[in-house]
Write a protein that holds these residues in place. Structure first.
Motif, PDB file in Angstrom:
ATOM      1  N   PHE A 139       0.471 -14.196  -3.359  1.00  0.00           N
ATOM      2  CA  PHE A 139      -0.928 -14.013  -3.761  1.00  0.00           C
ATOM      3  C   PHE A 139      -1.099 -14.703  -5.102  1.00  0.00           C
ATOM      4  CE2 PHE A 139      -0.035 -10.631  -0.798  1.00  0.00           C
ATOM      5  CZ  PHE A 139      -1.144 -10.670   0.033  1.00  0.00           C
ATOM      6  N   VAL A 172       1.937 -13.346  -7.225  1.00  0.00           N
ATOM      7  CA  VAL A 172       2.757 -12.268  -6.670  1.00  0.00           C
ATOM      8  C   VAL A 172       3.507 -12.817  -5.467  1.00  0.00           C
ATOM      9  CG1 VAL A 172       2.718  -9.993  -5.578  1.00  0.00           C
ATOM     10  CG2 VAL A 172       1.081 -10.528  -7.380  1.00  0.00           C
ATOM     11  N   ALA A 178       4.948 -11.805  -2.644  1.00  0.00           N
ATOM     12  CA  ALA A 178       4.985 -10.562  -1.859  1.00  0.00           C
ATOM     13  C   ALA A 178       6.091 -10.581  -0.809  1.00  0.00           C
ATOM     14  CB  ALA A 178       3.634 -10.335  -1.198  1.00  0.00           C
ATOM     15  N   SER A 234       6.897   1.498  -1.975  1.00  0.00           N
ATOM     16  CA  SER A 234       5.576   0.891  -2.085  1.00  0.00           C
ATOM     17  C   SER A 234       5.662  -0.455  -2.814  1.00  0.00           C
ATOM     18  CB  SER A 234       4.686   1.861  -2.864  1.00  0.00           C
ATOM     19  OG  SER A 234       3.386   1.419  -2.810  1.00  0.00           O
ATOM     20  N   GLY A 235       4.970  -1.447  -2.276  1.00  0.00           N
ATOM     21  CA  GLY A 235       4.924  -2.759  -2.932  1.00  0.00           C
ATOM     22  C   GLY A 235       6.092  -3.663  -2.591  1.00  0.00           C
ATOM     23  N   SER A 236       6.939  -3.252  -1.609  1.00  0.00           N
ATOM     24  CA  SER A 236       8.120  -4.074  -1.309  1.00  0.00           C
ATOM     25  C   SER A 236       7.800  -5.252  -0.386  1.00  0.00           C
ATOM     26  CB  SER A 236       9.244  -3.207  -0.728  1.00  0.00           C
ATOM     27  OG  SER A 236       8.770  -2.468   0.358  1.00  0.00           O
ATOM     28  N   GLY A 237       6.589  -5.300   0.169  1.00  0.00           N
ATOM     29  CA  GLY A 237       6.200  -6.456   0.982  1.00  0.00           C
ATOM     30  C   GLY A 237       6.157  -6.172   2.479  1.00  0.00           C
ATOM     31  N   LYS A 238       6.183  -4.899   2.853  1.00  0.00           N
ATOM     32  CA  LYS A 238       6.200  -4.529   4.277  1.00  0.00           C
ATOM     33  C   LYS A 238       4.898  -4.961   4.968  1.00  0.00           C
ATOM     34  CE  LYS A 238       6.701  -0.088   3.359  1.00  0.00           C
ATOM     35  NZ  LYS A 238       6.529  -0.112   1.898  1.00  0.00           N
ATOM     36  N   SER A 239       3.760  -4.552   4.387  1.00  0.00           N
ATOM     37  CA  SER A 239       2.473  -4.895   5.025  1.00  0.00           C
ATOM     38  C   SER A 239       2.245  -6.393   5.006  1.00  0.00           C
ATOM     39  CB  SER A 239       1.304  -4.198   4.311  1.00  0.00           C
ATOM     40  OG  SER A 239       1.430  -2.814   4.419  1.00  0.00           O
ATOM     41  N   ALA A 240       2.564  -7.032   3.873  1.00  0.00           N
ATOM     42  CA  ALA A 240       2.349  -8.488   3.780  1.00  0.00           C
ATOM     43  C   ALA A 240       3.158  -9.212   4.860  1.00  0.00           C
ATOM     44  CB  ALA A 240       2.731  -8.980   2.389  1.00  0.00           C
ATOM     45  N   GLN A 291      -2.649  -0.195   8.164  1.00  0.00           N
ATOM     46  CA  GLN A 291      -2.366   0.911   7.249  1.00  0.00           C
ATOM     47  C   GLN A 291      -3.684   1.558   6.818  1.00  0.00           C
ATOM     48  OE1 GLN A 291      -0.030  -0.376   3.912  1.00  0.00           O
ATOM     49  NE2 GLN A 291       0.551   1.687   3.351  1.00  0.00           N
ATOM     50  N   GLU A 337       2.736   2.050   9.091  1.00  0.00           N
ATOM     51  CA  GLU A 337       2.701   3.475   8.723  1.00  0.00           C
ATOM     52  C   GLU A 337       1.722   4.229   9.622  1.00  0.00           C
ATOM     53  OE1 GLU A 337       3.925   4.622   5.283  1.00  0.00           O
ATOM     54  OE2 GLU A 337       4.261   2.682   4.335  1.00  0.00           O
ATOM     55  N   ALA A 345       4.404  -6.350  -9.956  1.00  0.00           N
ATOM     56  CA  ALA A 345       4.115  -7.585  -9.231  1.00  0.00           C
ATOM     57  C   ALA A 345       4.021  -8.736 -10.230  1.00  0.00           C
ATOM     58  CB  ALA A 345       2.788  -7.432  -8.501  1.00  0.00           C
TER      59      ALA A 345
HETATM   60  N1  LIG Z   1      -4.651  -8.811  -1.320  1.00  0.00           N
HETATM   61  C1  LIG Z   1      -3.739  -8.790  -2.289  1.00  0.00           C
HETATM   62  N2  LIG Z   1      -3.990  -9.343  -3.494  1.00  0.00           N
HETATM   63  C2  LIG Z   1      -3.052  -9.332  -4.480  1.00  0.00           C
HETATM   64  N3  LIG Z   1      -1.818  -8.804  -4.357  1.00  0.00           N
HETATM   65  C3  LIG Z   1      -1.516  -8.235  -3.175  1.00  0.00           C
HETATM   66  C4  LIG Z   1      -2.453  -8.191  -2.087  1.00  0.00           C
HETATM   67  N4  LIG Z   1      -1.870  -7.560  -1.031  1.00  0.00           N
HETATM   68  C5  LIG Z   1      -0.623  -7.229  -1.455  1.00  0.00           C
HETATM   69  N5  LIG Z   1      -0.415  -7.635  -2.714  1.00  0.00           N
HETATM   70  C6  LIG Z   1       0.820  -7.456  -3.517  1.00  0.00           C
HETATM   71  O1  LIG Z   1       1.920  -7.882  -2.735  1.00  0.00           O
HETATM   72  C7  LIG Z   1       3.033  -7.021  -2.914  1.00  0.00           C
HETATM   73  C8  LIG Z   1       3.472  -6.463  -1.566  1.00  0.00           C
HETATM   74  O2  LIG Z   1       2.415  -5.648  -1.074  1.00  0.00           O
HETATM   75  P1  LIG Z   1       2.475  -4.919   0.348  1.00  0.00           P
HETATM   76  O3  LIG Z   1       1.104  -4.400   0.605  1.00  0.00           O
HETATM   77  O4  LIG Z   1       3.066  -5.823   1.348  1.00  0.00           O
HETATM   78  O5  LIG Z   1       3.481  -3.715   0.021  1.00  0.00           O
HETATM   79  P2  LIG Z   1       3.966  -2.535   0.992  1.00  0.00           P
HETATM   80  O6  LIG Z   1       5.459  -2.620   1.084  1.00  0.00           O
HETATM   81  O7  LIG Z   1       3.209  -2.582   2.269  1.00  0.00           O
HETATM   82  O8  LIG Z   1       3.591  -1.234   0.132  1.00  0.00           O
HETATM   83  P3  LIG Z   1       2.977   0.195   0.596  1.00  0.00           P
HETATM   84  O9  LIG Z   1       4.151   1.021   1.045  1.00  0.00           O
HETATM   85  O10 LIG Z   1       2.352   0.726  -0.642  1.00  0.00           O
HETATM   86  O11 LIG Z   1       1.982  -0.051   1.680  1.00  0.00           O
HETATM   87  C9  LIG Z   1       2.582  -5.934  -3.894  1.00  0.00           C
HETATM   88  O12 LIG Z   1       3.021  -6.296  -5.180  1.00  0.00           O
HETATM   89  C10 LIG Z   1       1.076  -5.983  -3.804  1.00  0.00           C
HETATM   90  O13 LIG Z   1       0.485  -5.601  -5.027  1.00  0.00           O
END
Ligand SMILES: Nc1ncnc2c1ncn2[C@@H]1O[C@H](COP(=O)(O)OP(=O)(O)OP(=O)(O)O)[C@@H](O)[C@H]1O
Ligand SMILES: [Mg+2]
Length: 322
Positions: free
Chosen positions: A14, A21, A23, A43-49, A98, A181, A281
């Motif tokens: 990002f 970031v 991700a 949280s924030g480890s990059g799973k959703s991305a 999510q 999730e 991040a």
């Molecule tokens: N749209 C976005 N704009 C900026 N940064 C983003 C965006 N989406 C995700 N990030 C950043 O990318 C990194 C990974 O985010 P991600 O959502 O993949 O985490 P996650 O493992 O799914 O966390 P969670 O368990 O909280 O859902 C984080 O640092 C997040 O802040």
């Protein structure tokens, strides 16, 4: 046999004004037919991305690196045209988001929205699709499904809306379900029933699934393989029984130690939590990203990032195993 899904060197970032970031960084994995692969991590480890990238759903300022490849049935999703992507999304590969608001439009009833997806992908008539929508809602244990189908999203409780999202994702019988999730808003009994339903689908109906969770406890007996992510990287991956019972990475060990267990207060008087926090991040420490929190870190861990190496049937990114 070739994997159903083959993710090769996926990197997603990002580009923010203040910093970039990273991700997801150089993540590679496969998903086989009828398999459940879990992605776990804080949280924030990059799973959703990671899973949003699979359906090319990363929006600006996000960007998937041009060298990434995501092969589904041998075809690269990242190089598909918009019409190709639209016929893939929701039909061959569907997603439980999510964020419930990402799945439903507040202006239409839940049943009408599920019916529309069925009409678009399976070419059912209006009456057939509305009937089928009520059936899929009943399948995810929504009581009085016919009436609930006529409700607007805001009229459903959080847990019911989450189940309706699962129904929407399962409606067209996808070959791959990306579940982010999916049971967080559910009580333990409903959660177990939904996990059983999802598992059944991977056995009988020929579906494969990537299941994202931060809750390692529910994965025993559910996932076939587990991939643990930290700061956008794979830190450990392997058969679920090895990762859960004989973890290799200090991070996986810490995550498992932090799972609350009955009687835990009796032993120590408090819950275990991992010291420190996930790096901010855009401000990842040099070397191994986990070194500031790792009780086994050495001088080298502070300066050099370890590679992902194979150990028996698992992969681990830690110098302890070199
Ligand atoms: N749209 C976005 N704009 C900026 N940064 C983003 C965006 N989406 C995700 N990030 C950043 O990318 C990194 C990974 O985010 P991600 O959502 O993949 O985490 P996650 O493992 O799914 O966390 P969670 O368990 O909280 O859902 C984080 O640092 C997040 O802040
Ligand atoms: Mg997430």
């Amino acid at each position: 046999m070739a994997a159903l899904l083959d993710v090769q060197n996926l990197s997603t970032r990002f580009n923010l004004v203040a910093h970039t970031v990273r991700a997801v960084e150089d993540v590679s994995f496969t998903l086989n037919e009828n398999e459940i692969l879990a992605i776990a991590g804080e949280s924030g480890s990059g799973k959703s991305a990671t899973i949003l990238s699979i359906l090319k759903l990363i929006q600006r300022p996000g960007e998937i690196d041009g060298s990434s490849r995501i092969l589904f049935d041998g075809k690269d999703i990242l190089r598909m045209s918009e019409p190709e992507l639209n016929s893939l999304r929701g039909k061959s590969i569907s997603m439980i988001f999510q964020e419930p608001s990402a799945s439903f439009n507040p202006l239409f009833t839940v049943g009408a929205q599920i019916a529309e997806v069925l009409r678009a992908h399976l070419r059912l008539s209006k009456t057939e699709s509305l009937c089928r929508a009520a059936e899929v809602l009943a399948q995810v244990h929504i009581p009085n499904a016919r009436e609930r189908a006529r409700d607007f999203p805001f009229q459903l409780s959080g847990g019911m809306l989450q189940r309706a999202m699962i129904a929407l994702a399962l409606a067209c019988g996808p070959r791959i379900l990306l579940a982010d999730e999916p049971t967080t808003a559910l009580d333990p009994t409903t959660s177990m029933r939904i996990l059983e339903l999802l598992k059944e689908k991977t056995q009988g109906a020929g579906m494969s699934m990537i299941f994202v969770t931060h809750d390692l406890e529910i994965l025993s007996g559910f996932a076939g393989r587990i991939m643990v992510m930290y700061a956008g990287r794979i830190f450990e991956s392997g058969p679920a029984c090895s990762v859960l019972e004989d973890p290799l990475h200090p991070y996986t060990k810490d995550l498992l130690a932090a799972v609350p267990r009955p009687g835990v207060f009796k032993d120590t008087g408090r819950l275990y939590s991992i010291q420190g926090r996930v790096p901010e991040a855009g401000n990842r420490p040099p070397g191994c990203a986990y070194h500031p929190r790792c009780s086994r870190a050495t001088e080298l861990c502070r300066t050099e990032e370890p590679a992902l190496i194979q150990k028996n049937s698992s992969f681990v990114r830690c110098r302890l195993h070199v």
